[in-house]
Design a protein around this motif. Sequence first.
Motif, PDB file in Angstrom:
ATOM      1  N   ILE A 249       0.947  -1.030  -0.126  1.00  0.00           N
ATOM      2  CA  ILE A 249      -0.005   0.029   0.211  1.00  0.00           C
ATOM      3  C   ILE A 249       1.326   1.416  -0.409  1.00  0.00           C
ATOM      4  O   ILE A 249       1.930   1.061   0.891  1.00  0.00           O
ATOM      5  CB  ILE A 249      -0.822   0.188   1.604  1.00  0.00           C
ATOM      6  N   ASP A 250       0.170   1.857  -0.670  1.00  0.00           N
ATOM      7  CA  ASP A 250       1.262   3.473  -0.924  1.00  0.00           C
ATOM      8  C   ASP A 250       0.674   4.352   0.773  1.00  0.00           C
ATOM      9  O   ASP A 250       0.194   4.605   1.013  1.00  0.00           O
ATOM     10  CB  ASP A 250       0.871   4.155  -1.789  1.00  0.00           C
ATOM     11  N   GLU A 251       2.460   4.487   1.013  1.00  0.00           N
ATOM     12  CA  GLU A 251       2.387   5.054   2.956  1.00  0.00           C
ATOM     13  C   GLU A 251       1.778   6.571   2.286  1.00  0.00           C
ATOM     14  O   GLU A 251       1.585   7.013   3.417  1.00  0.00           O
ATOM     15  CB  GLU A 251       3.697   4.670   3.260  1.00  0.00           C
ATOM     16  N   GLU A 252       2.313   6.720   1.385  1.00  0.00           N
ATOM     17  CA  GLU A 252       1.636   8.357   2.002  1.00  0.00           C
ATOM     18  C   GLU A 252       0.391   9.219   1.464  1.00  0.00           C
ATOM     19  O   GLU A 252      -0.584   9.732   2.588  1.00  0.00           O
ATOM     20  CB  GLU A 252       2.256   9.428   0.664  1.00  0.00           C
ATOM     21  N   ASP A 253      -0.454   8.351   1.133  1.00  0.00           N
ATOM     22  CA  ASP A 253      -1.584   8.260   0.644  1.00  0.00           C
ATOM     23  C   ASP A 253      -2.911   7.336   0.849  1.00  0.00           C
ATOM     24  O   ASP A 253      -3.886   7.657   1.500  1.00  0.00           O
ATOM     25  CB  ASP A 253      -2.865   8.349  -0.845  1.00  0.00           C
ATOM     26  N   GLY A 254      -1.916   5.884   1.340  1.00  0.00           N
ATOM     27  CA  GLY A 254      -2.951   4.986   2.355  1.00  0.00           C
ATOM     28  C   GLY A 254      -3.874   4.649   2.121  1.00  0.00           C
ATOM     29  O   GLY A 254      -4.640   3.546   2.498  1.00  0.00           O
ATOM     30  N   TRP A 255      -3.934   4.419   0.533  1.00  0.00           N
ATOM     31  CA  TRP A 255      -5.106   4.018  -0.106  1.00  0.00           C
ATOM     32  C   TRP A 255      -4.022   2.982  -1.497  1.00  0.00           C
ATOM     33  O   TRP A 255      -4.897   1.620  -1.026  1.00  0.00           O
ATOM     34  CB  TRP A 255      -5.953   4.643  -1.040  1.00  0.00           C
ATOM     35  N   THR A 256      -4.176   3.627  -2.438  1.00  0.00           N
ATOM     36  CA  THR A 256      -3.224   2.939  -3.527  1.00  0.00           C
ATOM     37  C   THR A 256      -2.410   1.541  -3.223  1.00  0.00           C
ATOM     38  O   THR A 256      -1.576   1.705  -2.844  1.00  0.00           O
ATOM     39  CB  THR A 256      -2.194   3.748  -4.270  1.00  0.00           C
ATOM     40  N   VAL A 257      -3.672   0.394  -3.707  1.00  0.00           N
ATOM     41  CA  VAL A 257      -2.674  -0.678  -3.154  1.00  0.00           C
ATOM     42  C   VAL A 257      -1.496  -0.935  -4.896  1.00  0.00           C
ATOM     43  O   VAL A 257      -2.195  -0.925  -5.815  1.00  0.00           O
ATOM     44  CB  VAL A 257      -3.601  -1.827  -3.168  1.00  0.00           C
ATOM     45  N   PHE A 258      -0.601  -1.389  -4.751  1.00  0.00           N
ATOM     46  CA  PHE A 258       0.361  -2.171  -5.768  1.00  0.00           C
ATOM     47  C   PHE A 258       0.976  -3.293  -5.607  1.00  0.00           C
ATOM     48  O   PHE A 258       0.705  -4.027  -4.701  1.00  0.00           O
ATOM     49  CB  PHE A 258       1.890  -0.867  -5.484  1.00  0.00           C
ATOM     50  N   THR A 259       1.058  -3.544  -7.016  1.00  0.00           N
ATOM     51  CA  THR A 259       1.949  -5.352  -6.914  1.00  0.00           C
ATOM     52  C   THR A 259       3.261  -4.785  -6.243  1.00  0.00           C
ATOM     53  O   THR A 259       3.607  -4.056  -6.694  1.00  0.00           O
ATOM     54  CB  THR A 259       1.951  -5.813  -8.006  1.00  0.00           C
TER      55      THR A 259
END
Length: 284
Positions: A249-259
């Motif tokens: 998970i993107d630490e900055e926005d707390g939402w975006t899930v990446f592989t």
Amino acid sequence: MKKFIHQPRFTPKGYSDEVENKIQRYRKEGARLPQRHLLRTEEQLEGIRQSARINTALLDYIAQNIHEGMTTAEIDHLVYAFTTDHDAIPAPFLYEGFPKSVCTSINDIVCHGIPSPNVRLQSGDIVNVDVSTIYKGYFSDASRMFLIGEVSPERRRLVEVTRECRDIGIKAAQPWARLGDVGAAIQEHAEKNGYSVVRDLCGHGCGIKFHEEPDVEHFGKKGTGMLIVPGMTFTIEPMINAGRYDVCIDEEDGWTVFTDDGSDSAQWESMILITETGNEVLTE
Ligand code: MF3
Ligand code: CO
């Protein structure tokens, strides 16, 4: 000893004795059963269907208007305008703090991508647009993949197989089957094609709330998990990675899930109603 008599006041309208008898039989066998409130009444179904119709029309509208060069913030504006024009509310907006009306997830983004004026759709992108609607208090949910411009055969195949995974999952979601049957069918198809199934996110009950019981995992073992009972409404929304299944998970926005490995990911989501004879696709 007082004998247990089942209480008809909890029976959703329109249920046959056959369904009631089966529920009682499986209960005795110790099967994991959905709680009664997860079996929709006719009145609830009416509202859920109306919500689902708006949600599907919204995705059709996005399909007609999505194009190379537009920003994901523009998609967000289209979603907000269409939904509110239909007297409905975009369920993602401010849901647990999510800042926009829709999730837009491109390439190696698995899900929960936040629309941005700084992100433009480029030729070769594969993008998931995930929309959810609240209408008269009833929830619906679905997502589709869109191919932007010239897309590589590898990405096209990932999108195709992921759609097949969703459809195979829907086929497996039969009354009196188990949720594990759904997960197993999806997992088998994904892995047979050299892909992996994301483990950390799942489908979910949907209708009275945005996310409710049960969790619908897209991997698993046949014959395990909760019994699938007529009246349930839930999503099937496999996230399939071209590489490994791990996500971050993107630490900055707390939402975006990446592989985790940077490989591409695709997702298709439908919401279904389990009927006495099979299922009905509510959103796609
Ligand atoms: N629509 C997603 C789902 O399929 C959930 C998005 S939650 C949000 O379950 F807050 F990111 F919108
Ligand atoms: Co969902």
